[in-house]
Scaffold this motif. Structure first.
Motif, PDB file in Angstrom:
ATOM      1  N   GLY A  57     -19.904 -84.878 -86.557  1.00 40.98           N
ATOM      2  CA  GLY A  57     -20.915 -84.819 -87.228  1.00 40.98           C
ATOM      3  C   GLY A  57     -22.128 -84.874 -86.191  1.00 40.98           C
ATOM      4  O   GLY A  57     -23.326 -85.454 -86.617  1.00 40.98           O
ATOM      5  N   VAL A  58     -22.073 -84.486 -84.968  1.00 43.25           N
ATOM      6  CA  VAL A  58     -23.119 -84.822 -84.219  1.00 43.25           C
ATOM      7  C   VAL A  58     -24.146 -83.531 -83.921  1.00 43.25           C
ATOM      8  O   VAL A  58     -23.441 -82.357 -84.367  1.00 43.25           O
ATOM      9  N   GLU A  59     -25.352 -83.582 -83.674  1.00 40.00           N
ATOM     10  CA  GLU A  59     -26.296 -82.542 -83.558  1.00 40.00           C
ATOM     11  C   GLU A  59     -26.033 -81.620 -82.262  1.00 40.00           C
ATOM     12  O   GLU A  59     -25.924 -80.551 -82.261  1.00 40.00           O
ATOM     13  N   ALA A  60     -25.876 -82.318 -81.011  1.00 40.66           N
ATOM     14  CA  ALA A  60     -25.763 -81.728 -79.798  1.00 40.66           C
ATOM     15  C   ALA A  60     -24.268 -81.642 -79.632  1.00 40.66           C
ATOM     16  O   ALA A  60     -23.462 -82.232 -79.993  1.00 40.66           O
ATOM     17  N   ARG A  61     -24.048 -80.293 -79.081  1.00 41.02           N
ATOM     18  CA  ARG A  61     -22.756 -79.838 -79.066  1.00 41.02           C
ATOM     19  C   ARG A  61     -22.217 -80.458 -77.555  1.00 41.02           C
ATOM     20  O   ARG A  61     -22.838 -80.764 -76.523  1.00 41.02           O
ATOM     21  N   PRO A  62     -21.014 -80.834 -77.550  1.00 40.37           N
ATOM     22  CA  PRO A  62     -20.476 -81.640 -76.225  1.00 40.37           C
ATOM     23  C   PRO A  62     -20.480 -80.865 -75.240  1.00 40.37           C
ATOM     24  O   PRO A  62     -20.306 -79.509 -75.270  1.00 40.37           O
ATOM     25  N   LYS A  63     -20.362 -81.367 -74.092  1.00 45.84           N
ATOM     26  CA  LYS A  63     -20.150 -80.784 -72.826  1.00 45.84           C
ATOM     27  C   LYS A  63     -18.915 -80.712 -72.201  1.00 45.84           C
ATOM     28  O   LYS A  63     -18.257 -82.020 -72.217  1.00 45.84           O
ATOM     29  N   PRO A  64     -18.153 -79.636 -72.036  1.00 44.98           N
ATOM     30  CA  PRO A  64     -16.827 -79.412 -71.477  1.00 44.98           C
ATOM     31  C   PRO A  64     -16.700 -80.341 -70.038  1.00 44.98           C
ATOM     32  O   PRO A  64     -17.686 -80.274 -69.038  1.00 44.98           O
ATOM     33  N   ILE A  65     -15.645 -80.889 -69.973  1.00 43.84           N
ATOM     34  CA  ILE A  65     -15.478 -81.697 -68.398  1.00 43.84           C
ATOM     35  C   ILE A  65     -14.158 -81.101 -68.033  1.00 43.84           C
ATOM     36  O   ILE A  65     -14.262 -80.626 -66.763  1.00 43.84           O
ATOM     37  N   GLY A  66     -13.064 -80.816 -68.896  1.00 45.09           N
ATOM     38  CA  GLY A  66     -11.958 -80.076 -68.058  1.00 45.09           C
ATOM     39  C   GLY A  66     -11.117 -79.352 -69.224  1.00 45.09           C
ATOM     40  O   GLY A  66     -11.137 -79.985 -70.465  1.00 45.09           O
ATOM     41  N   LEU A  67     -10.408 -78.369 -69.013  1.00 47.70           N
ATOM     42  CA  LEU A  67      -9.617 -77.794 -70.196  1.00 47.70           C
ATOM     43  C   LEU A  67      -8.499 -77.173 -69.310  1.00 47.70           C
ATOM     44  O   LEU A  67      -8.285 -76.360 -68.402  1.00 47.70           O
ATOM     45  N   THR A  68      -6.960 -77.566 -70.034  1.00 38.78           N
ATOM     46  CA  THR A  68      -5.890 -77.018 -69.469  1.00 38.78           C
ATOM     47  C   THR A  68      -5.359 -76.042 -70.593  1.00 38.78           C
ATOM     48  O   THR A  68      -5.106 -76.712 -71.573  1.00 38.78           O
ATOM     49  N   ILE A  69      -5.182 -74.827 -69.998  1.00 39.01           N
ATOM     50  CA  ILE A  69      -4.556 -73.900 -71.099  1.00 39.01           C
ATOM     51  C   ILE A  69      -3.208 -73.503 -70.742  1.00 39.01           C
ATOM     52  O   ILE A  69      -2.899 -73.123 -69.571  1.00 39.01           O
ATOM     53  N   ASN A  70      -2.172 -73.389 -71.727  1.00 39.96           N
ATOM     54  CA  ASN A  70      -0.895 -73.245 -71.629  1.00 39.96           C
ATOM     55  C   ASN A  70      -0.605 -71.914 -72.306  1.00 39.96           C
ATOM     56  O   ASN A  70      -0.965 -71.891 -73.680  1.00 39.96           O
ATOM     57  N   TYR A  71      -0.138 -70.869 -71.943  1.00 39.99           N
ATOM     58  CA  TYR A  71      -0.040 -69.390 -72.500  1.00 39.99           C
ATOM     59  C   TYR A  71       1.501 -69.521 -72.857  1.00 39.99           C
ATOM     60  O   TYR A  71       2.312 -69.420 -71.953  1.00 39.99           O
ATOM     61  N   LEU A  72       1.815 -69.265 -74.356  1.00 44.35           N
ATOM     62  CA  LEU A  72       3.232 -69.368 -74.738  1.00 44.35           C
ATOM     63  C   LEU A  72       3.747 -68.146 -75.158  1.00 44.35           C
ATOM     64  O   LEU A  72       4.975 -67.780 -74.925  1.00 44.35           O
ATOM     65  N   ARG A  73       2.878 -67.051 -75.360  1.00 44.07           N
ATOM     66  CA  ARG A  73       3.440 -65.932 -75.719  1.00 44.07           C
ATOM     67  C   ARG A  73       2.250 -64.789 -75.424  1.00 44.07           C
ATOM     68  O   ARG A  73       1.112 -65.147 -75.489  1.00 44.07           O
ATOM     69  N   SER A  74       2.527 -63.331 -75.405  1.00 43.28           N
ATOM     70  CA  SER A  74       1.391 -62.585 -75.127  1.00 43.28           C
ATOM     71  C   SER A  74       0.465 -62.419 -76.528  1.00 43.28           C
ATOM     72  O   SER A  74       1.212 -62.408 -77.620  1.00 43.28           O
ATOM     73  N   GLY A  75      -0.734 -62.297 -76.193  1.00 43.93           N
ATOM     74  CA  GLY A  75      -1.651 -61.966 -77.408  1.00 43.93           C
ATOM     75  C   GLY A  75      -1.675 -60.440 -77.696  1.00 43.93           C
ATOM     76  O   GLY A  75      -2.078 -59.794 -76.949  1.00 43.93           O
ATOM     77  N   ARG A  76      -0.940 -60.160 -78.993  1.00 43.24           N
ATOM     78  CA  ARG A  76      -0.860 -58.865 -79.283  1.00 43.24           C
ATOM     79  C   ARG A  76      -2.304 -58.241 -79.853  1.00 43.24           C
ATOM     80  O   ARG A  76      -3.030 -58.950 -80.175  1.00 43.24           O
ATOM     81  N   ALA A  77      -2.046 -56.973 -80.168  1.00 51.35           N
ATOM     82  CA  ALA A  77      -3.277 -56.255 -80.790  1.00 51.35           C
ATOM     83  C   ALA A  77      -3.374 -56.705 -82.387  1.00 51.35           C
ATOM     84  O   ALA A  77      -3.220 -55.964 -83.302  1.00 51.35           O
ATOM     85  N   LEU A  78      -3.515 -58.003 -82.309  1.00 48.97           N
ATOM     86  CA  LEU A  78      -3.788 -58.561 -83.659  1.00 48.97           C
ATOM     87  C   LEU A  78      -4.925 -59.597 -83.817  1.00 48.97           C
ATOM     88  O   LEU A  78      -5.238 -60.174 -82.733  1.00 48.97           O
ATOM     89  N   ASP A  79      -5.538 -59.981 -84.900  1.00 51.01           N
ATOM     90  CA  ASP A  79      -6.410 -60.866 -84.850  1.00 51.01           C
ATOM     91  C   ASP A  79      -5.714 -62.213 -84.489  1.00 51.01           C
ATOM     92  O   ASP A  79      -4.589 -62.676 -84.866  1.00 51.01           O
ATOM     93  N   SER A  80      -6.469 -63.183 -83.936  1.00 51.98           N
ATOM     94  CA  SER A  80      -6.211 -64.357 -83.610  1.00 51.98           C
ATOM     95  C   SER A  80      -6.859 -65.667 -84.301  1.00 51.98           C
ATOM     96  O   SER A  80      -8.112 -65.395 -84.601  1.00 51.98           O
TER      97      SER A  80
END
Length: 302
Positions: free
Chosen positions: A234-257
């Motif tokens: 419920g904050v007004e100002a959007r938070p600032k990214p510090i770090g992000l780790t992404i793990n890819y588990l399977r291919s994103g196919r030609a479908l909506d995500s």
């Protein structure tokens, strides 16, 4: 053994081929390979209004940096190989050092520092004026021979001669009115606190499968986390990214995500979160992300 149907190209020819036959998103974003060496790529992305994440400041969307680093790391891996072998991102960690200065190009230097039989290890830096003053740093792992496509002989026909445009449709009353890049990706709100990224040709990474660009999946997860954490706290100002780790588990196919975020731990200044993206089955995610945001101080707290 060397496959005689795919003879090794001289290095300069290999670099030109990799520059010409990259992902569809990489091509339409304007990312170019400025310089190449075995296992190293120096790339540049021109500043565009469509890349902005906050129109009030003009600062680039963090997902633009994520996608650029993912693509640049992939080029470094191909420059360490013979260019024919299909690769896929296994994981990507981004550490944001500072916001990119509006109006300036962003550059990246990626180094593939180790290659095993199946895995390539990469590190990269995104910067503007000096590599010693980074906007973000990244480490990544790529799978080698991720599928049977040939990255040099197959890719050109799959891309074709007509590429889609990267456009940010106006939506002054929508949740992404101030985020042109989110509008470029077509992100919209879904049901039960989810966000939806419709499949489109402009977000394709490997056009032969086709598969969604790994960096764009990361950008979608980051957008979901920013919107979800802002709403949940419920904050007004959007938070600032510090770090992000992404793990890819399977291919994103030609479908909506679809994607959803949950808060793992909340402190006074820092929030830890986890986000997941899936397509036709929430129990089979295509990627997950864990990261930290810094909460921006309000005037009363300063």
């Amino acid at each position: 053994m060397t496959d005689t149907s795919n003879p090794t190209l001289p290095f300069d020819d290999l670099a030109r081929a990799i520059q010409a036959r990259r992902s569809i998103y990489g091509a339409i974003s304007g990312l170019r390979l400025d310089r190449a060496a075995p296992g190293e790529a120096w790339s540049r992305l021109a500043y565009r209004p469509e890349f902005v994440g906050d129109t009030e400041t003009g600062v680039l969307h963090g997902g633009v940096v994520t996608a650029m680093l993912d693509e640049s790391c992939g080029m470094a891996v191909q420059l360490a190989l013979d260019g024919t072998r299909a690769i896929a991102t296994l994981d990507l960690r981004i550490d944001y050092q500072k916001p990119a200065t509006p109006g300036l190009d962003i550059r990246a230097h990626a180094v593939c520092y180790r290659v095993t039989r199946l895995i390539a290890f990469v590190r990269a830096t995104a910067y503007q004026e000096s590599e010693d003053d980074p906007v973000a740093t990244a480490t990544a792992c790529f799978m080698i021979d991720a599928n049977r496509t040939n990255m040099l002989s197959d890719r050109l026909e799959a891309i074709g001669t007509s590429l889609p445009l990267l456009e940010a449709p106006d939506d002054p009353d929508g949740p992404f009115a101030g985020s042109p890049f989110a509008r470029c990706l077509g992100i919209r709100t879904g049901q039960d606190d989810t966000l939806v990224m419709p499949f489109s040709r402009q977000i394709i990474g490997n056009p032969i499968l086709p598969a969604i660009h790994g960096g764009i999946t990361g950008a979608f997860l980051e957008t979901t986390a920013v919107i979800g954490v802002t709403r949940e706290l419920g904050v007004e100002a959007r938070p600032k990214p510090i770090g992000l780790t992404i793990n890819y588990l399977r291919s994103g196919r030609a479908l909506d995500s679809h994607a959803r975020v949950s808060i793992v731990k909340q402190g006074r200044r820092v929030v830890a979160f986890e986000a997941q993206a899936w397509q036709d089955d929430p129990a089979k995610p295509i990627a997950s992300a864990f990261g930290h945001f810094m909460l921006r101080q309000t005037a009363s707290e300063e």
